[in-house]
Design an enzyme around this catalytic site. Sequence first.
Site, PDB file in Angstrom:
ATOM      1  N   PRO A   1       0.888  -1.194   0.177  1.00 16.01           N
ATOM      2  CA  PRO A   1       0.088  -0.035  -0.164  1.00 16.01           C
ATOM      3  C   PRO A   1       0.826   1.178  -0.098  1.00 16.01           C
ATOM      4  CG  PRO A   1      -0.935  -1.518   1.504  1.00 16.01           C
ATOM      5  CD  PRO A   1       0.395  -2.214   0.901  1.00 16.01           C
ATOM      6  N   ASN A   2       0.382   2.011  -0.928  1.00 12.66           N
ATOM      7  CA  ASN A   2       0.634   3.543  -0.820  1.00 12.66           C
ATOM      8  C   ASN A   2       2.298   3.826  -1.670  1.00 12.66           C
ATOM      9  OD1 ASN A   2      -1.287   4.989   0.432  1.00 12.66           O
ATOM     10  ND2 ASN A   2      -0.686   3.788   2.509  1.00 12.66           N
TER      11      ASN A   2
ATOM     12  N   ARG B   1       5.416  11.219  -2.189  1.00 12.44           N
ATOM     13  CA  ARG B   1       5.000  10.717  -0.875  1.00 12.44           C
ATOM     14  C   ARG B   1       6.112  10.886   0.255  1.00 12.44           C
ATOM     15  NH1 ARG B   1       4.557   4.703   1.586  1.00 12.44           N
ATOM     16  NH2 ARG B   1       3.611   5.037   3.384  1.00 12.44           N
TER      17      ARG B   1
ATOM     18  N   TYR C   1      11.015   8.893   2.167  1.00  9.24           N
ATOM     19  CA  TYR C   1      10.857   7.676   1.344  1.00  9.24           C
ATOM     20  C   TYR C   1      11.888   8.146   0.064  1.00  9.24           C
ATOM     21  CZ  TYR C   1       7.445   5.831   4.276  1.00  9.24           C
ATOM     22  OH  TYR C   1       6.675   5.308   5.474  1.00  9.24           O
TER      23      TYR C   1
ATOM     24  N   ASN D   1       8.225  -5.330  -0.157  1.00 14.13           N
ATOM     25  CA  ASN D   1       8.195  -4.282   0.709  1.00 14.13           C
ATOM     26  C   ASN D   1       6.608  -4.127   0.764  1.00 14.13           C
ATOM     27  OD1 ASN D   1       7.722  -1.710   2.094  1.00 14.13           O
ATOM     28  ND2 ASN D   1       9.211  -0.704   0.639  1.00 14.13           N
TER      29      ASN D   1
ATOM     30  N   ALA E   1       2.836  -0.654   5.089  1.00 11.97           N
ATOM     31  CA  ALA E   1       2.281  -0.651   6.343  1.00 11.97           C
ATOM     32  C   ALA E   1       1.755  -1.972   6.826  1.00 11.97           C
ATOM     33  CB  ALA E   1       1.163   0.340   6.506  1.00 11.97           C
TER      34      ALA E   1
ATOM     35  N   HIS F   1       3.422  -4.525   9.220  1.00  9.67           N
ATOM     36  CA  HIS F   1       3.217  -4.329  10.800  1.00  9.67           C
ATOM     37  C   HIS F   1       1.994  -5.002  11.110  1.00  9.67           C
ATOM     38  CE1 HIS F   1       6.587  -1.543   9.912  1.00  9.67           C
ATOM     39  NE2 HIS F   1       5.684  -0.825   9.254  1.00  9.67           N
TER      40      HIS F   1
ATOM     41  N   ASP G   1       1.948 -15.752   6.866  1.00  8.79           N
ATOM     42  CA  ASP G   1       1.359 -17.128   6.825  1.00  8.79           C
ATOM     43  C   ASP G   1       1.640 -17.333   5.138  1.00  8.79           C
ATOM     44  OD1 ASP G   1       0.710 -17.432   9.275  1.00  8.79           O
ATOM     45  OD2 ASP G   1      -1.289 -17.367   9.136  1.00  8.79           O
TER      46      ASP G   1
ATOM     47  N   GLU H   1      13.009  -9.099   2.612  1.00  9.95           N
ATOM     48  CA  GLU H   1      12.075  -8.035   2.975  1.00  9.95           C
ATOM     49  C   GLU H   1      12.962  -6.654   2.781  1.00  9.95           C
ATOM     50  OE1 GLU H   1      11.126  -8.337   7.273  1.00  9.95           O
ATOM     51  OE2 GLU H   1       9.976  -6.548   7.218  1.00  9.95           O
TER      52      GLU H   1
ATOM     53  N   HIS I   1      12.671  -2.273   3.108  1.00  6.97           N
ATOM     54  CA  HIS I   1      11.999  -1.116   3.595  1.00  6.97           C
ATOM     55  C   HIS I   1      12.919   0.303   2.943  1.00  6.97           C
ATOM     56  CE1 HIS I   1       8.929  -2.986   5.667  1.00  6.97           C
ATOM     57  NE2 HIS I   1       9.993  -4.063   6.153  1.00  6.97           N
ATOM     58  N   LEU I   2      12.271   1.035   2.498  1.00  7.06           N
ATOM     59  CA  LEU I   2      13.061   2.171   2.153  1.00  7.06           C
ATOM     60  C   LEU I   2      13.602   3.235   3.315  1.00  7.06           C
ATOM     61  CD1 LEU I   2      10.373   3.164  -0.452  1.00  7.06           C
ATOM     62  CD2 LEU I   2      12.769   3.091  -1.173  1.00  7.06           C
ATOM     63  N   SER I   3      12.754   3.251   4.481  1.00  5.97           N
ATOM     64  CA  SER I   3      13.118   4.025   5.684  1.00  5.97           C
ATOM     65  C   SER I   3      13.932   2.853   6.584  1.00  5.97           C
ATOM     66  CB  SER I   3      11.921   4.615   6.284  1.00  5.97           C
ATOM     67  OG  SER I   3      10.838   3.926   6.457  1.00  5.97           O
TER      68      SER I   3
ATOM     69  N   ARG J   1      11.819   4.704  13.692  1.00  6.09           N
ATOM     70  CA  ARG J   1      10.666   5.417  13.528  1.00  6.09           C
ATOM     71  C   ARG J   1       9.759   5.170  14.585  1.00  6.09           C
ATOM     72  NH1 ARG J   1       8.530   5.118   7.586  1.00  6.09           N
ATOM     73  NH2 ARG J   1       7.344   7.001   8.568  1.00  6.09           N
TER      74      ARG J   1
ATOM     75  N   ARG K   1       6.254   0.792  14.073  1.00 10.09           N
ATOM     76  CA  ARG K   1       6.767   0.161  12.969  1.00 10.09           C
ATOM     77  C   ARG K   1       8.072  -0.895  13.229  1.00 10.09           C
ATOM     78  NH1 ARG K   1       4.813   3.545   8.714  1.00 10.09           N
ATOM     79  NH2 ARG K   1       4.370   5.622   9.649  1.00 10.09           N
TER      80      ARG K   1
HETATM   81  C1  DQA Z   1       7.968   1.128   4.461  1.00 14.24           C
HETATM   82  C2  DQA Z   1       7.606   1.590   6.043  1.00 14.24           C
HETATM   83  C3  DQA Z   1       6.560   1.117   6.570  1.00 14.24           C
HETATM   84  O1  DQA Z   1       6.432   1.303   7.897  1.00 14.24           O
HETATM   85  C4  DQA Z   1       5.521   2.141   5.845  1.00 14.24           C
HETATM   86  O2  DQA Z   1       4.047   1.816   6.262  1.00 14.24           O
HETATM   87  C5  DQA Z   1       5.443   1.964   4.262  1.00 14.24           C
HETATM   88  C6  DQA Z   1       6.937   2.113   3.825  1.00 14.24           C
HETATM   89  C7  DQA Z   1       9.501   1.579   3.921  1.00 14.24           C
HETATM   90  O3  DQA Z   1       9.625   1.272   2.825  1.00 14.24           O
HETATM   91  O4  DQA Z   1      10.187   2.149   4.481  1.00 14.24           O
HETATM   92  O5  DQA Z   1       4.568   2.213   3.683  1.00 14.24           O
HETATM   93  O6  DQA Z   1       7.603  -0.022   4.219  1.00 14.24           O
END
Ligand code: DQA
Length: 145
Positions: free
Chosen positions: A11-12, A19, A24, A75, A78, A81, A88, A99, A101-103, A108, A112
């Site tokens: 998502p997002n 964003r 990010y 990735n 959200a 979390h 599963d 896995e 994550h950008l951040s 944070r 998270r």
């Molecule tokens: C994220 C970190 C997540 O906490 C956040 O909800 C995202 C992006 C990251 O790539 O840093 O949507 O996965």
Amino acid sequence: MTKSILVINGPNLNLLGTREPEIYGIATLDDIKDSMIGKAAPLGLSIDFRQTNAEGEIVNWIQEARENHQAIIINAGALTHTSVAIMDALLAVNTPSVEVHLSNIFKREEFRHHSYISPAAVGMITGFGAIGYLMAIEAIDNILN
Ligand code: DQA
């Protein structure tokens, strides 16, 4: 034979570039896709790059990977979390996953810091921005060879 990596963005992440760029970065999802294809090709790896805002779609894609892909880079945004269903699905398939994550999720908010993806992944790359996706290709290359 070319091995296929399924890259799942949750998502997002379709909004990358605009964003919260201070968190990010300014790379768009298309930029990341192009750089991944460029990195993977000389390694004999192909990239199947996808994004969705829907949890169930991610579960379906992971199940499909059993047949069609040799590795997964994920990735989950959200859903990282919150989603027992994605954990599963990853545990159910025999496909190694990394896995990303950008951040740096550990720098944070507290909520998270926990990932449902991690127990099902080979490892996590977090905090290196878009380059993290390229690092994940290197990790997969090592795992598969
Ligand atoms: C994220 C970190 C997540 O906490 C956040 O909800 C995202 C992006 C990251 O790539 O840093 O949507 O996965």
